[in-house]
Design a protein around this motif. Structure first.
Motif, PDB file in Angstrom:
ATOM      1  N   VAL A   1       0.953  -1.213  -0.113  1.00  0.00           N
ATOM      2  CA  VAL A   1       0.079   0.066   0.082  1.00  0.00           C
ATOM      3  C   VAL A   1       1.003   1.190   0.091  1.00  0.00           C
ATOM      4  O   VAL A   1       2.054   1.018   0.366  1.00  0.00           O
ATOM      5  N   PRO A   2       0.415   2.297  -0.498  1.00  0.00           N
ATOM      6  CA  PRO A   2      -1.075   2.604  -0.862  1.00  0.00           C
ATOM      7  C   PRO A   2      -1.370   2.268  -2.217  1.00  0.00           C
ATOM      8  O   PRO A   2      -0.633   1.868  -2.960  1.00  0.00           O
ATOM      9  N   LEU A   3      -2.542   1.676  -2.319  1.00  0.00           N
ATOM     10  CA  LEU A   3      -3.279   1.317  -3.424  1.00  0.00           C
ATOM     11  C   LEU A   3      -4.276   2.128  -3.921  1.00  0.00           C
ATOM     12  O   LEU A   3      -5.342   2.184  -2.992  1.00  0.00           O
ATOM     13  N   LEU A   4      -4.506   2.679  -5.120  1.00  0.00           N
ATOM     14  CA  LEU A   4      -5.831   3.166  -5.427  1.00  0.00           C
ATOM     15  C   LEU A   4      -6.495   2.771  -6.283  1.00  0.00           C
ATOM     16  O   LEU A   4      -6.268   1.903  -7.316  1.00  0.00           O
ATOM     17  N   GLU A   5      -7.961   2.470  -6.030  1.00  0.00           N
ATOM     18  CA  GLU A   5      -8.834   1.861  -6.834  1.00  0.00           C
ATOM     19  C   GLU A   5      -9.537   2.977  -7.626  1.00  0.00           C
ATOM     20  O   GLU A   5     -10.403   3.448  -6.851  1.00  0.00           O
ATOM     21  N   LEU A   6      -9.758   2.866  -9.018  1.00  0.00           N
ATOM     22  CA  LEU A   6     -10.519   3.766  -9.504  1.00  0.00           C
ATOM     23  C   LEU A   6     -12.041   3.525  -9.814  1.00  0.00           C
ATOM     24  O   LEU A   6     -12.357   2.151  -9.708  1.00  0.00           O
ATOM     25  N   ASP A   7     -12.678   4.297  -9.743  1.00  0.00           N
ATOM     26  CA  ASP A   7     -14.190   3.931 -10.022  1.00  0.00           C
ATOM     27  C   ASP A   7     -14.295   2.972 -11.436  1.00  0.00           C
ATOM     28  O   ASP A   7     -15.164   2.016 -11.387  1.00  0.00           O
ATOM     29  N   SER A   8     -13.414   2.836 -12.315  1.00  0.00           N
ATOM     30  CA  SER A   8     -13.442   2.114 -13.522  1.00  0.00           C
ATOM     31  C   SER A   8     -13.139   0.562 -13.037  1.00  0.00           C
ATOM     32  O   SER A   8     -13.306  -0.408 -13.790  1.00  0.00           O
ATOM     33  N   GLY A   9     -12.570   0.471 -11.782  1.00  0.00           N
ATOM     34  CA  GLY A   9     -12.152  -0.802 -11.486  1.00  0.00           C
ATOM     35  C   GLY A   9     -10.628  -1.098 -11.392  1.00  0.00           C
ATOM     36  O   GLY A   9     -10.047  -2.154 -11.341  1.00  0.00           O
ATOM     37  N   GLU A  10      -9.935  -0.170 -12.049  1.00  0.00           N
ATOM     38  CA  GLU A  10      -8.828  -0.306 -12.252  1.00  0.00           C
ATOM     39  C   GLU A  10      -7.897   0.214 -11.150  1.00  0.00           C
ATOM     40  O   GLU A  10      -8.376   1.018 -10.289  1.00  0.00           O
ATOM     41  N   PHE A  11      -6.588  -0.161 -11.065  1.00  0.00           N
ATOM     42  CA  PHE A  11      -5.589  -0.029  -9.730  1.00  0.00           C
ATOM     43  C   PHE A  11      -4.473   0.769 -10.231  1.00  0.00           C
ATOM     44  O   PHE A  11      -3.874   0.419 -11.323  1.00  0.00           O
ATOM     45  N   LEU A  12      -3.878   1.604  -9.176  1.00  0.00           N
ATOM     46  CA  LEU A  12      -2.769   2.232  -9.283  1.00  0.00           C
ATOM     47  C   LEU A  12      -1.939   2.186  -7.947  1.00  0.00           C
ATOM     48  O   LEU A  12      -2.633   2.458  -6.924  1.00  0.00           O
ATOM     49  N   SER A  13      -0.704   1.715  -8.224  1.00  0.00           N
ATOM     50  CA  SER A  13       0.046   1.740  -6.806  1.00  0.00           C
ATOM     51  C   SER A  13       1.285   2.659  -6.742  1.00  0.00           C
ATOM     52  O   SER A  13       1.414   3.368  -8.098  1.00  0.00           O
ATOM     53  N   GLU A  14       2.156   2.820  -5.999  1.00  0.00           N
ATOM     54  CA  GLU A  14       3.301   3.666  -5.859  1.00  0.00           C
ATOM     55  C   GLU A  14       2.555   5.098  -5.426  1.00  0.00           C
ATOM     56  O   GLU A  14       2.200   5.613  -6.215  1.00  0.00           O
ATOM     57  N   SER A  15       3.115   5.546  -4.308  1.00  0.00           N
ATOM     58  CA  SER A  15       2.524   6.796  -3.842  1.00  0.00           C
ATOM     59  C   SER A  15       2.832   7.853  -4.612  1.00  0.00           C
ATOM     60  O   SER A  15       1.674   8.670  -4.758  1.00  0.00           O
ATOM     61  N   ASN A  16       3.946   7.954  -5.194  1.00  0.00           N
ATOM     62  CA  ASN A  16       4.351   9.230  -5.923  1.00  0.00           C
ATOM     63  C   ASN A  16       3.446   9.079  -7.088  1.00  0.00           C
ATOM     64  O   ASN A  16       3.176  10.312  -7.914  1.00  0.00           O
ATOM     65  N   ALA A  17       3.343   8.261  -7.757  1.00  0.00           N
ATOM     66  CA  ALA A  17       2.711   7.814  -9.073  1.00  0.00           C
ATOM     67  C   ALA A  17       1.257   8.050  -8.916  1.00  0.00           C
ATOM     68  O   ALA A  17       0.590   8.991  -9.684  1.00  0.00           O
ATOM     69  N   ILE A  18       0.750   7.772  -7.806  1.00  0.00           N
ATOM     70  CA  ILE A  18      -0.666   8.207  -7.223  1.00  0.00           C
ATOM     71  C   ILE A  18      -1.040   9.683  -7.298  1.00  0.00           C
ATOM     72  O   ILE A  18      -1.721  10.224  -7.552  1.00  0.00           O
ATOM     73  N   LEU A  19      -0.046  10.223  -6.397  1.00  0.00           N
ATOM     74  CA  LEU A  19       0.178  11.691  -6.438  1.00  0.00           C
ATOM     75  C   LEU A  19       0.276  12.327  -7.897  1.00  0.00           C
ATOM     76  O   LEU A  19      -0.915  13.337  -8.112  1.00  0.00           O
ATOM     77  N   TYR A  20       0.951  11.828  -8.612  1.00  0.00           N
ATOM     78  CA  TYR A  20       1.041  12.535 -10.057  1.00  0.00           C
ATOM     79  C   TYR A  20      -0.399  12.337 -10.658  1.00  0.00           C
ATOM     80  O   TYR A  20      -1.082  13.105 -11.320  1.00  0.00           O
ATOM     81  N   PHE A  21      -1.028  11.031 -10.593  1.00  0.00           N
ATOM     82  CA  PHE A  21      -2.263  10.949 -11.194  1.00  0.00           C
ATOM     83  C   PHE A  21      -3.612  11.718 -10.487  1.00  0.00           C
ATOM     84  O   PHE A  21      -4.303  12.401 -11.432  1.00  0.00           O
ATOM     85  N   LEU A  22      -3.772  12.035  -9.472  1.00  0.00           N
ATOM     86  CA  LEU A  22      -4.379  12.803  -8.803  1.00  0.00           C
ATOM     87  C   LEU A  22      -4.214  14.329  -8.979  1.00  0.00           C
ATOM     88  O   LEU A  22      -5.288  15.003  -8.894  1.00  0.00           O
ATOM     89  N   ALA A  23      -2.968  14.782  -8.913  1.00  0.00           N
ATOM     90  CA  ALA A  23      -2.787  16.177  -8.903  1.00  0.00           C
ATOM     91  C   ALA A  23      -2.812  16.816 -10.578  1.00  0.00           C
ATOM     92  O   ALA A  23      -2.666  18.106 -10.528  1.00  0.00           O
ATOM     93  N   LYS A  24      -2.742  16.061 -11.675  1.00  0.00           N
ATOM     94  CA  LYS A  24      -2.833  16.390 -12.816  1.00  0.00           C
ATOM     95  C   LYS A  24      -3.802  17.295 -13.164  1.00  0.00           C
ATOM     96  O   LYS A  24      -4.800  17.324 -12.438  1.00  0.00           O
ATOM     97  N   ASP A  25      -3.549  18.502 -13.762  1.00  0.00           N
ATOM     98  CA  ASP A  25      -4.597  19.772 -14.084  1.00  0.00           C
ATOM     99  C   ASP A  25      -4.880  20.261 -12.863  1.00  0.00           C
ATOM    100  O   ASP A  25      -6.375  21.018 -12.772  1.00  0.00           O
ATOM    101  N   THR A  26      -4.247  20.360 -11.541  1.00  0.00           N
ATOM    102  CA  THR A  26      -4.612  21.059 -10.482  1.00  0.00           C
ATOM    103  C   THR A  26      -3.363  21.978 -10.024  1.00  0.00           C
ATOM    104  O   THR A  26      -2.184  21.828 -10.664  1.00  0.00           O
ATOM    105  N   ASP A  27      -3.373  22.715  -8.954  1.00  0.00           N
ATOM    106  CA  ASP A  27      -2.497  23.783  -8.505  1.00  0.00           C
ATOM    107  C   ASP A  27      -1.355  23.176  -8.089  1.00  0.00           C
ATOM    108  O   ASP A  27      -0.124  23.587  -7.947  1.00  0.00           O
ATOM    109  N   PHE A  28      -1.423  21.825  -7.699  1.00  0.00           N
ATOM    110  CA  PHE A  28      -0.394  21.021  -7.050  1.00  0.00           C
ATOM    111  C   PHE A  28       0.501  20.477  -8.000  1.00  0.00           C
ATOM    112  O   PHE A  28       1.582  19.674  -7.855  1.00  0.00           O
ATOM    113  N   PHE A  29       0.136  20.489  -9.395  1.00  0.00           N
ATOM    114  CA  PHE A  29       1.136  20.065 -10.410  1.00  0.00           C
ATOM    115  C   PHE A  29       0.659  21.141 -11.630  1.00  0.00           C
ATOM    116  O   PHE A  29       0.161  20.897 -12.620  1.00  0.00           O
TER     117      PHE A  29
END
Length: 196
Positions: A52-80
């Motif tokens: 962990v951490p492990l992110l489960e998307l509404d689509s049922g797909e999974f994403l692991s590795e904390s910094n990869a998850i941060l990148y995924f969540l922050a894209k197109d926000t003020d945090f990236f």
């Protein structure tokens, strides 16, 4: 979306903190690595690495590795921010966190604070390398408010997670005044939540 994580883990806290700062709704599923809950057949189907951490998307797909998850969540926000050089500097500090910071500061925190293994032979070497990382960060903050950007970004969240609890691994933050000021700035971000 769902986040599988262990509450005391800095890597898991990164995800929880960013989601709160972005006001994104999610379900937290406490997954205790100490009880082997990431090694069950059910969990390994979600993440064969068994972490962990492990992110489960509404689509049922999974994403692991904390910094990869941060990148995924922050894209197109003020945090990236949408500037290639700024993005690259943010990623530079996130790579630093995973290679030169987390392996030493997080591991000593785990060994000393959670496992009470104060005599583990890894601790001294980790301590030296962890102090080097904190010095580099403190030096950077002598002329910068944040890491990689002029405002808080996912590199700050990534580095904050284990830095602000580094004393649990016997790293004296009082020796790093610029780091202490930065920790206060992060805690002042609206919607900040603590690790515990």
């Amino acid at each position: 979306m769902k986040v599988y994580g262990t509450s005391v883990s800095g890597n898991c806290y990164k995800i929880k903190l960013l989601l709160h700062l972005l006001k994104v709704p999610y379900e937290w599923i406490e997954t205790d690595t100490r009880k082997g809950e990431t090694k069950t057949q059910e969990f390994l189907l979600k993440n064969p690495v068994g972490k962990v951490p492990l992110l489960e998307l509404d689509s049922g797909e999974f994403l692991s590795e904390s910094n990869a998850i941060l990148y995924f969540l922050a894209k197109d926000t003020d945090f990236f921010p949408n500037d290639l050089l700024v993005q690259s500097r943010i990623l530079q500090w996130m790579f630093f966190e995973q290679y030169s910071h987390e392996p030493y500061i997080a591991v000593n925190r785990w060994l000393i604070h959670f496992q009470n293994k104060k005599d583990d032979p890894k601790i001294q070497g980790n301590h030296t390398k962890g102090l080097d990382a904190l010095r580099s960060m403190n030096d950077h903050l002598s002329t910068n408010q944040f890491f990689g950007s002029q405002r808080p970004s996912i590199s700050d969240i990534s580095l904050f997670a284990y830095t602000h609890v580094a004393e649990e691994g016997h790293f004296p933050l009082s020796d790093f005044p610029n780091l202490n000021s930065w920790v206060r700035r992060i805690k002042e971000i609206p919607d900040f939540i603590p690790i515990y």
